[in-house]
Design an enzyme around this catalytic site. Sequence first.
Site, PDB file in Angstrom:
ATOM      1  N   GLU A  88       0.783  -1.230   0.000  1.00 59.19           N
ATOM      2  CA  GLU A  88       0.000   0.000   0.000  1.00 59.19           C
ATOM      3  C   GLU A  88       0.822   1.292   0.000  1.00 59.19           C
ATOM      4  OE1 GLU A  88      -3.326   0.278  -0.188  1.00 59.19           O
ATOM      5  OE2 GLU A  88      -3.532  -1.886  -0.394  1.00 59.19           O
ATOM      6  N   SER A 481     -46.224 -33.062  39.808  1.00 54.91           N
ATOM      7  CA  SER A 481     -45.824 -33.476  41.156  1.00 54.91           C
ATOM      8  C   SER A 481     -44.409 -33.059  41.535  1.00 54.91           C
ATOM      9  CB  SER A 481     -45.950 -34.999  41.292  1.00 54.91           C
ATOM     10  OG  SER A 481     -47.296 -35.388  41.166  1.00 54.91           O
TER      11      SER A 481
END
Length: 820
Positions: A88, A481
């Site tokens: 770059e 239960s």
Amino acid sequence: MILRLIGYLIGMGMLFGILAFIGVMWYVNDLSKDLPDHEVLVAYEPPVTTRIHADDGALMAEYARERRLYLPIQAVPDLVKAAFISAEDKNFYNHPGIDFLALSRAIVTNVRNMGSNRRQVGASTITQQVAKNFLLTNERTIDRKIKEAVLALRIEQAYSKNRILELYLNEIFFGLGSYGIAGASLVYFDKSVQELTLEEAAYLAALPKAPNNYHPFRHKEAAIERRNWVIDRMVDNGYVSVEDAEKARNSDLVVNPRQRSSYLFASNYFAEEVRREIIDRYGEDALYEGGLSIRTTLDPKLQVMARSALQTGLVEFDQKQGWRGPVDTIDVTGDWGKALGEVETLSDVPEWIPAVVLEAGTEEVTIGLQPETNAAGEQLPERKTGRITFENMKWATKVRIKGQDGRTAKSADGILEPGSVVYVEALDEAGEFNLRQRPQVQGAIIVLDPHTGRILAMSGGFSFAESQFNRATQAYRQPGSSFKPFVYAAALDNGYTPSSVVLDAPIKIDQGGSLGFWEPKNYGGGYAGPSTLRIGIEKSRNLMTVRLAKDMGMPLVSEYAKRFGIYDNLSPLLSMSLGSGETTVLRMVGAYAVLANGGRKITPSFIDRIQDRYGKTIYRHEDRICDACAATEWAGQEEPELIDNREQVLDPMTAYQTTSMLEGVVLNGTARKVAALGVPVAGKTGTTNDEKDAWFIGYTPDLVAGVYVGYDNPKPMGRGSTGGGLAAPIFLDFMQEALKGKNQVDFRVPRGLKLIPIDRKTGLQANAGDNGVILEAFKPGTAPPSVYSVIGFADDMIRDRLTVSPDANRAVLSGTGGLY
């Protein structure tokens, strides 16, 4: 004359030059007035990926809008820096923000290329790209380029080169949804930046220019060409040797995209629950952009055990219901692989493979397996086959296909035919498979540490890929239960004892108003007359539970249900004492943890600790106080002691009495299958009307686990589909694996509790060693009764409590089932 003319022209040229310079400077100055403040880069906080980890550090999930992990420049290897600088901005460390030499070359090149349809070349430095990416837009105008140049000069004056490079490497887009060098390294190569090779670093450095143009699969040749160009620039700039460069250039481009499968196996439901909790706590932006590091409570080994136990239990029940037919049908006359490849897989049940029947005979069928794919998701040409013998599909002989319901298949081709798409699971024998089908029934399991509230494992259904609905935390179901222990705990905490006797006989309750009369019944019908609380809970007697709740008052039961965290506001109706109010598996398991830990309230938690992007801890589940734990060194002081500041919601003695009775449920009652564990274990089954829901929640001294089984749209599962028959075996399967190699631990008996021998049936004191005599736990100041007292003669003309002598009791017990 000529000299005067030349002088005039030179003067005019200089004048126009000065005017042009002034005009340009005025123009640039005017543009500079509205430039963004470059000092905002000091507080730069880019969106960063949030990561969720198990308690051993294994990665469970990642959440992000931009898949980025922020990496300080000091952690970026020199090789990676060199690759990006070469690709770059080779003069990055030398220019003041603008590379005037590169700019001049670009202008000359672009002038030459005018009218040639060639793309214009640029000369933006890394600093200019930082200015554009952070402070400007992507518009392609002269104004924007001038602003970019001015900002680049200012940024260079305000920040070091390393800081500018750090901003650049963490911000740029690399394709495949990844941002920043650390995120790109994981996404493309499934490795950290420090592990990148020369060719890998060069490829990543090639991407920011145009990620789509250098896609590793769609444009592989262009990607390799651009990668090699970066490698050549690295050689030119003296970063790598010619030999290393040559080797890297000749290597293939091997990309290994990070897949969901790389996350911790079987943790999907858990991770999704954590995701929802983070959003509730901090909002979506914190989750998807905040870069949080979340350490959960999940134990990977227990998680795999829990998931396996639940899936096995659901599959076994579903297979008993029969074969519902193939997933789909496809044409197998040509290449069946392409069509089969489109069949949905269960990504979190990798053992199950989609397959198609190619040939069917009486004893076996030949199948083709779903073709594998490469990293690009492209189907491989290889076609693998196998077989399913009739023996390995016998469970499917009961056919439940529409129009054939009730038919019994006598052969393999009576179950499957060519073109049928099914799921199969490999056996140990090469090429042999079992026939599978997705279970319609669903379920959930949660495993919890009762002393800390840490949720160690959770599975909210058969497959997260099939359904993300979490039955452990989101499904509200009647616990049946399995709620009864809290009715009994409320009684024991308020003057009753395990030897208190309650009548087990028919009862009619006037609920008042439009509700009319309610006549509860025991499961299976029948009744046993006067029985102790212990027998009542061991045998899960509904009639006894209703009478007990009526005797002490439902408001008290409601208050205890809220205290345990089962319900926020339980309606004080007697039917609620049988677990008819809806709640979740998570709430029930949290409540049982209170019984297991001696009555201390706990807060079930999926999260141990949350850290922000800078490593600061912003949440910690552990809130017990330990002043001495902060000591930096040992200087002869006492060992640090944790101060338990949790609320005591139940008397420790009551908790032990309840636990002791729930041990009886396992040894003598509805959960006898669980006794096969061979260690101290307590628990309670739960079954709702018409067997629509089946529960079992149990615990050892240091581990609680709860299991629920039922259909998402509640419907009967069939006679006998009880908590003891469906949920308890799943609990047993899990616990047998979880407790392997662990020392046996007994339940802790609180100091001061007395163990007194009593008659198991009457609850009266008896002689140790006699038949039917057990040791029962009594609190100080309480003892077995000397006279026989029965709670619950519910006829208005008879007292609610009837006191008789021991001799009369023998007559009661030898009668036809009680006095009524």
